[in-house]
Motif scaffolding. Sequence first.
Motif, short mmCIF file in Angstrom:
data_model
loop_
_atom_site.label_atom_id
_atom_site.label_comp_id
_atom_site.label_asym_id
_atom_site.label_seq_id
_atom_site.Cartn_x
_atom_site.Cartn_y
_atom_site.Cartn_z
N SER A 39 1.12 -0.95 -0.25
CA SER A 39 -0.34 -0.09 0.18
C SER A 39 1.31 1.25 0.60
O SER A 39 0.59 2.61 -0.76
CB SER A 39 -0.75 -0.27 1.12
N GLY A 59 -5.59 3.13 3.30
CA GLY A 59 -5.87 1.65 3.29
C GLY A 59 -4.63 1.05 4.65
O GLY A 59 -4.63 0.23 5.13
N ALA A 60 -3.43 1.55 4.10
CA ALA A 60 -2.19 1.91 4.81
C ALA A 60 -2.35 1.53 6.36
O ALA A 60 -1.84 0.76 7.46
CB ALA A 60 -0.78 1.91 4.42
N GLU A 99 1.31 4.35 -2.68
CA GLU A 99 0.69 5.45 -2.35
C GLU A 99 1.92 6.46 -3.16
O GLU A 99 1.89 7.36 -3.81
CB GLU A 99 0.74 5.64 -0.78
N ALA A 149 -0.23 -4.97 -6.64
CA ALA A 149 -0.70 -5.36 -5.21
C ALA A 149 -2.04 -5.90 -5.84
O ALA A 149 -2.32 -6.85 -4.63
CB ALA A 149 -1.60 -4.22 -5.16
N CYS A 161 -3.97 4.25 -0.78
CA CYS A 161 -3.61 3.39 -0.88
C CYS A 161 -3.07 3.64 0.49
O CYS A 161 -2.50 3.36 1.58
CB CYS A 161 -2.05 3.79 -1.67
N GLN A 171 -10.21 -4.16 0.94
CA GLN A 171 -9.57 -3.90 0.19
C GLN A 171 -8.69 -4.32 -1.27
O GLN A 171 -8.80 -3.34 -1.79
CB GLN A 171 -7.87 -3.57 0.74
N VAL A 178 -8.52 -2.48 -4.41
CA VAL A 178 -6.75 -2.64 -5.83
C VAL A 178 -7.48 -3.21 -7.41
O VAL A 178 -7.64 -2.65 -8.34
CB VAL A 178 -6.75 -3.38 -5.49
#
Length: 149
Positions: free
Chosen positions: A16, A49-50, A20, A104, A46, A127, A131
């Motif tokens: 992620s 999500g991280a 980003e 990803a 991203c 997530q 993606v």
Amino acid sequence: MADHVIKVLNELIETSKDGEKGFDAAADDTKTPELQQLFRNRSSDCAAGAAELQALVSQLGGKPEDHGTVSGAMHRGWTNLKAAIASRSDLVLLEECERGEDVAKAAYAKALKETLPENVRAVVERQYQGVLRNHDQVRDLRNRYRAET
């Protein structure tokens, strides 16, 4: 089991973070407002999500990753080198972003093959669907730009 789940999540955090940074670099390189907005939005997605994955790692008692992978940094470096040699066209940016989204997709698909607690699996699955949407959107734009050239 917690250590294994933490390892899986930390790998996704790195992926992620790579996304980003990659989308952020693409946003900086394009002059097309539509793509700048798209790339900034994907970079933000991203990052979010991280952060969500980092919170899960912390809840599991682990130390969350806070950076991307070496291979992600190398990919951005290669992209920058290619850009120095060739014009940094929107098509090239979209191709590189699609390549990153392929990575990803593979990382999330691999994670979903692991044994994960239901709450973790639900986050990873959600997530992963994001993606897939990102990938398809970038691919469709790439196809449009390719047809225009």
